[in-house]
Design a protein around this motif. Structure first.
Motif, PDB file in Angstrom:
ATOM      1  N   ARG A  93      13.850   1.773   6.803  1.00 34.04           N
ATOM      2  CA  ARG A  93      13.064   0.541   6.867  1.00 34.04           C
ATOM      3  C   ARG A  93      11.697   0.839   7.454  1.00 34.04           C
ATOM      4  NH1 ARG A  93      13.662  -4.134   4.069  1.00 34.04           N
ATOM      5  NH2 ARG A  93      13.225  -6.007   5.275  1.00 34.04           N
ATOM      6  N   VAL A  94      10.656   0.488   6.709  1.00 32.97           N
ATOM      7  CA  VAL A  94       9.280   0.711   7.162  1.00 32.97           C
ATOM      8  C   VAL A  94       8.554  -0.632   7.191  1.00 32.97           C
ATOM      9  CG1 VAL A  94       7.078   1.817   6.691  1.00 32.97           C
ATOM     10  CG2 VAL A  94       9.209   3.059   6.268  1.00 32.97           C
ATOM     11  N   VAL A  95       8.032  -0.976   8.359  1.00 30.70           N
ATOM     12  CA  VAL A  95       7.284  -2.217   8.549  1.00 30.70           C
ATOM     13  C   VAL A  95       5.844  -1.837   8.900  1.00 30.70           C
ATOM     14  CG1 VAL A  95       7.088  -4.360   9.875  1.00 30.70           C
ATOM     15  CG2 VAL A  95       9.349  -3.388   9.388  1.00 30.70           C
ATOM     16  N   ALA A  96       4.884  -2.458   8.218  1.00 27.64           N
ATOM     17  CA  ALA A  96       3.486  -2.084   8.433  1.00 27.64           C
ATOM     18  C   ALA A  96       2.631  -3.299   8.746  1.00 27.64           C
ATOM     19  CB  ALA A  96       2.936  -1.354   7.209  1.00 27.64           C
ATOM     20  N   ARG A  97       1.723  -3.108   9.664  1.00 26.77           N
ATOM     21  CA  ARG A  97       0.765  -4.152  10.051  1.00 26.77           C
ATOM     22  C   ARG A  97      -0.441  -4.099   9.134  1.00 26.77           C
ATOM     23  NH1 ARG A  97      -2.614  -3.682  15.738  1.00 26.77           N
ATOM     24  NH2 ARG A  97      -4.025  -5.458  15.455  1.00 26.77           N
ATOM     25  N   VAL A  98      -0.847  -5.260   8.601  1.00 26.83           N
ATOM     26  CA  VAL A  98      -2.042  -5.372   7.775  1.00 26.83           C
ATOM     27  C   VAL A  98      -3.143  -5.995   8.633  1.00 26.83           C
ATOM     28  CG1 VAL A  98      -3.045  -6.265   5.640  1.00 26.83           C
ATOM     29  CG2 VAL A  98      -0.601  -5.738   5.743  1.00 26.83           C
ATOM     30  N   ASN A  99      -4.208  -5.255   8.863  1.00 27.43           N
ATOM     31  CA  ASN A  99      -5.297  -5.760   9.695  1.00 27.43           C
ATOM     32  C   ASN A  99      -6.327  -6.540   8.886  1.00 27.43           C
ATOM     33  OD1 ASN A  99      -4.843  -4.343  12.498  1.00 27.43           O
ATOM     34  ND2 ASN A  99      -4.479  -2.772  10.955  1.00 27.43           N
ATOM     35  N   ASN A 100      -6.660  -6.028   7.712  1.00 28.85           N
ATOM     36  CA  ASN A 100      -7.654  -6.677   6.841  1.00 28.85           C
ATOM     37  C   ASN A 100      -6.931  -7.284   5.647  1.00 28.85           C
ATOM     38  OD1 ASN A 100      -9.715  -7.390   5.086  1.00 28.85           O
ATOM     39  ND2 ASN A 100     -10.943  -5.571   5.518  1.00 28.85           N
ATOM     40  N   PRO A 101      -6.967  -8.604   5.498  1.00 28.38           N
ATOM     41  CA  PRO A 101      -6.262  -9.244   4.377  1.00 28.38           C
ATOM     42  C   PRO A 101      -6.660  -8.701   3.004  1.00 28.38           C
ATOM     43  CG  PRO A 101      -7.010 -10.898   5.954  1.00 28.38           C
ATOM     44  CD  PRO A 101      -7.621  -9.598   6.363  1.00 28.38           C
ATOM     45  N   LYS A 102      -7.871  -8.156   2.885  1.00 24.80           N
ATOM     46  CA  LYS A 102      -8.306  -7.594   1.602  1.00 24.80           C
ATOM     47  C   LYS A 102      -7.484  -6.372   1.210  1.00 24.80           C
ATOM     48  CE  LYS A 102     -13.114  -9.172   1.974  1.00 24.80           C
ATOM     49  NZ  LYS A 102     -14.547  -8.757   2.031  1.00 24.80           N
ATOM     50  N   ASN A 103      -6.836  -5.739   2.192  1.00 21.06           N
ATOM     51  CA  ASN A 103      -6.039  -4.538   1.922  1.00 21.06           C
ATOM     52  C   ASN A 103      -4.565  -4.845   1.678  1.00 21.06           C
ATOM     53  OD1 ASN A 103      -8.327  -2.940   2.357  1.00 21.06           O
ATOM     54  ND2 ASN A 103      -7.907  -2.779   4.555  1.00 21.06           N
ATOM     55  N   GLU A 104      -4.195  -6.111   1.737  1.00 19.98           N
ATOM     56  CA  GLU A 104      -2.773  -6.453   1.680  1.00 19.98           C
ATOM     57  C   GLU A 104      -2.110  -5.980   0.385  1.00 19.98           C
ATOM     58  OE1 GLU A 104       0.115 -10.335   2.503  1.00 19.98           O
ATOM     59  OE2 GLU A 104      -2.063 -10.560   2.397  1.00 19.98           O
ATOM     60  N   TRP A 105      -2.847  -5.954  -0.705  1.00 20.82           N
ATOM     61  CA  TRP A 105      -2.272  -5.561  -1.996  1.00 20.82           C
ATOM     62  C   TRP A 105      -1.791  -4.116  -1.990  1.00 20.82           C
ATOM     63  CZ3 TRP A 105      -4.480  -1.713  -5.102  1.00 20.82           C
ATOM     64  CH2 TRP A 105      -5.730  -1.250  -4.684  1.00 20.82           C
ATOM     65  N   LEU A 106      -2.312  -3.294  -1.086  1.00 19.68           N
ATOM     66  CA  LEU A 106      -1.900  -1.893  -1.013  1.00 19.68           C
ATOM     67  C   LEU A 106      -0.555  -1.707  -0.319  1.00 19.68           C
ATOM     68  CD1 LEU A 106      -5.333  -0.334   0.030  1.00 19.68           C
ATOM     69  CD2 LEU A 106      -4.103   0.155  -2.095  1.00 19.68           C
ATOM     70  N   PHE A 107      -0.187  -2.651   0.506  1.00 18.90           N
ATOM     71  CA  PHE A 107       1.000  -2.490   1.351  1.00 18.90           C
ATOM     72  C   PHE A 107       2.258  -2.864   0.568  1.00 18.90           C
ATOM     73  CE2 PHE A 107      -2.365  -2.294   4.312  1.00 18.90           C
ATOM     74  CZ  PHE A 107      -1.893  -1.682   5.462  1.00 18.90           C
ATOM     75  N   ASN A 108       2.696  -1.948  -0.278  1.00 24.32           N
ATOM     76  CA  ASN A 108       3.874  -2.180  -1.102  1.00 24.32           C
ATOM     77  C   ASN A 108       4.736  -0.922  -1.138  1.00 24.32           C
ATOM     78  OD1 ASN A 108       2.635  -0.432  -3.021  1.00 24.32           O
ATOM     79  ND2 ASN A 108       1.533  -2.170  -3.898  1.00 24.32           N
ATOM     80  N   GLU A 109       5.763  -0.939  -1.972  1.00 15.15           N
ATOM     81  CA  GLU A 109       6.707   0.183  -2.000  1.00 15.15           C
ATOM     82  C   GLU A 109       6.054   1.477  -2.468  1.00 15.15           C
ATOM     83  OE1 GLU A 109       8.565  -1.252  -6.321  1.00 15.15           O
ATOM     84  OE2 GLU A 109       9.822  -1.073  -4.545  1.00 15.15           O
ATOM     85  N   SER A 110       4.940   1.407  -3.192  1.00 11.94           N
ATOM     86  CA  SER A 110       4.241   2.617  -3.607  1.00 11.94           C
ATOM     87  C   SER A 110       3.741   3.417  -2.405  1.00 11.94           C
ATOM     88  CB  SER A 110       3.059   2.273  -4.519  1.00 11.94           C
ATOM     89  OG  SER A 110       3.495   1.627  -5.690  1.00 11.94           O
ATOM     90  N   TRP A 111       3.454   2.713  -1.324  1.00  8.87           N
ATOM     91  CA  TRP A 111       3.027   3.362  -0.079  1.00  8.87           C
ATOM     92  C   TRP A 111       4.158   3.423   0.943  1.00  8.87           C
ATOM     93  CZ3 TRP A 111      -1.280   6.030   1.193  1.00  8.87           C
ATOM     94  CH2 TRP A 111      -2.349   5.980   0.305  1.00  8.87           C
ATOM     95  N   GLY A 112       5.378   3.161   0.505  1.00  8.43           N
ATOM     96  CA  GLY A 112       6.527   3.280   1.402  1.00  8.43           C
ATOM     97  C   GLY A 112       6.765   2.077   2.291  1.00  8.43           C
ATOM     98  N   VAL A 113       6.048   0.974   2.049  1.00  7.74           N
ATOM     99  CA  VAL A 113       6.154  -0.209   2.914  1.00  7.74           C
ATOM    100  C   VAL A 113       7.269  -1.128   2.409  1.00  7.74           C
ATOM    101  CG1 VAL A 113       4.956  -2.231   3.819  1.00  7.74           C
ATOM    102  CG2 VAL A 113       3.704  -0.083   3.477  1.00  7.74           C
ATOM    103  N   ASP A 114       8.218  -1.436   3.280  1.00  7.23           N
ATOM    104  CA  ASP A 114       9.263  -2.409   2.942  1.00  7.23           C
ATOM    105  C   ASP A 114       8.834  -3.825   3.299  1.00  7.23           C
ATOM    106  OD1 ASP A 114      11.320  -0.545   2.007  1.00  7.23           O
ATOM    107  OD2 ASP A 114      11.424   0.125   4.081  1.00  7.23           O
TER     108      ASP A 114
END
Length: 236
Positions: A93-114
């Motif tokens: 299980r990987v949980v990631a903090r998004v600081n800039n809402p413009k980057n939210e689209w990157l935070f997905n399973e392609s980058w290992g984010v659950d």
């Protein structure tokens, strides 16, 4: 449960303190000596290291962790930590903090984010949840399965008020997980009925959110048919 937290700032330390209070084992990792404040969370393990480097994560024994939390103030770092945790160490299980809402689209399973946690989005959702009745509010996005945690407060005169949960034909890929009724938190069973003012929490596929909102919408009475004398009055 063993949890590694990359980023020992105020956010990381607060998460660590909460997890420790709940009986979990926590490791805090940060490359800044100024962030290593052992006295603030003395029960945690601490590691002065760069969480973006494999050698540091080897030292942290990341393969032993059940969860990795990327909680730094840098989205690039959080993405790298997430990807390494998932692909190199197989962290469940990987949980990631998004600081800039413009980057939210990157935070997905392609980058290992659950699970991606965007503070601005979460605060906005909580404001909407507090004031919205009858509108679907997205509280949390899950990367796997393209599912979201959504909330809707059942409005007065809803078509489903008084209906048994088991009698409702919910949209596909949608699950009612909790009913909040006043001070009570209910695990819904088929014989429980829905009431006006219920706060309903669902896990739903994003593609089904429109169907769910329509199903829970306010009942609209059909307009009565116009009579001939009404039509004649309009002509006059």
């Amino acid at each position: 449960m063993r949890v590694a937290i990359a980023g020992a700032g105020a956010v990381g330390r607060s998460i660590a303190a909460e997890l420790l209070e709940n009986g979990h084992e926590v490791l805090l990792i940060d490359k800044s000596p100024a962030a290593i404040a052992v006295e603030q969370v003395p029960q945690a393990e601490w590691l002065l290291a760069d969480a973006c480097e494999i050698t540091s994560l080897d030292e942290a024994a990341l393969q032993r962790c059940n969860v990795v939390i990327a909680a730094t103030g840098d989205d690039k770092v959080n993405l790298v930590v997430s990807l390494l945790g998932k692909t190199e160490y197989g962290v469940p299980r990987v949980v990631a903090r998004v600081n800039n809402p413009k980057n939210e689209w990157l935070f997905n399973e392609s980058w290992g984010v659950d699970v991606a946690v965007s503070t601005p989005r979460l605060m906005s959702a909580l404001v909407e949840e507090a004031v919205s009745v009858g509108d679907l509010v997205r509280l949390l996005r899950f990367s796997q399965g393209d599912a979201n945690l959504v909330e809707l407060t059942l409005p007065p005169e809803s078509a489903l008020a008084g209906t048994r949960v088991g009698d409702v034909r919910w949209p596909e890929d949608t699950s009612l997980v909790t009913i909040i009724r006043g001070s009570r938190v209910l695990t819904p069973g088929p014989d429980d009925s829905l009431e006006e003012g219920d706060e309903l929490l669902f896990v739903a596929a994003q593609a089904r959110e429109g169907q769910l909102e329509e199903l829970l919408s306010v009942r609209r009475e059909p307009e009565p048919p116009r009579r001939e004398d009404d039509e004649e009055a309009d002509e006059l």
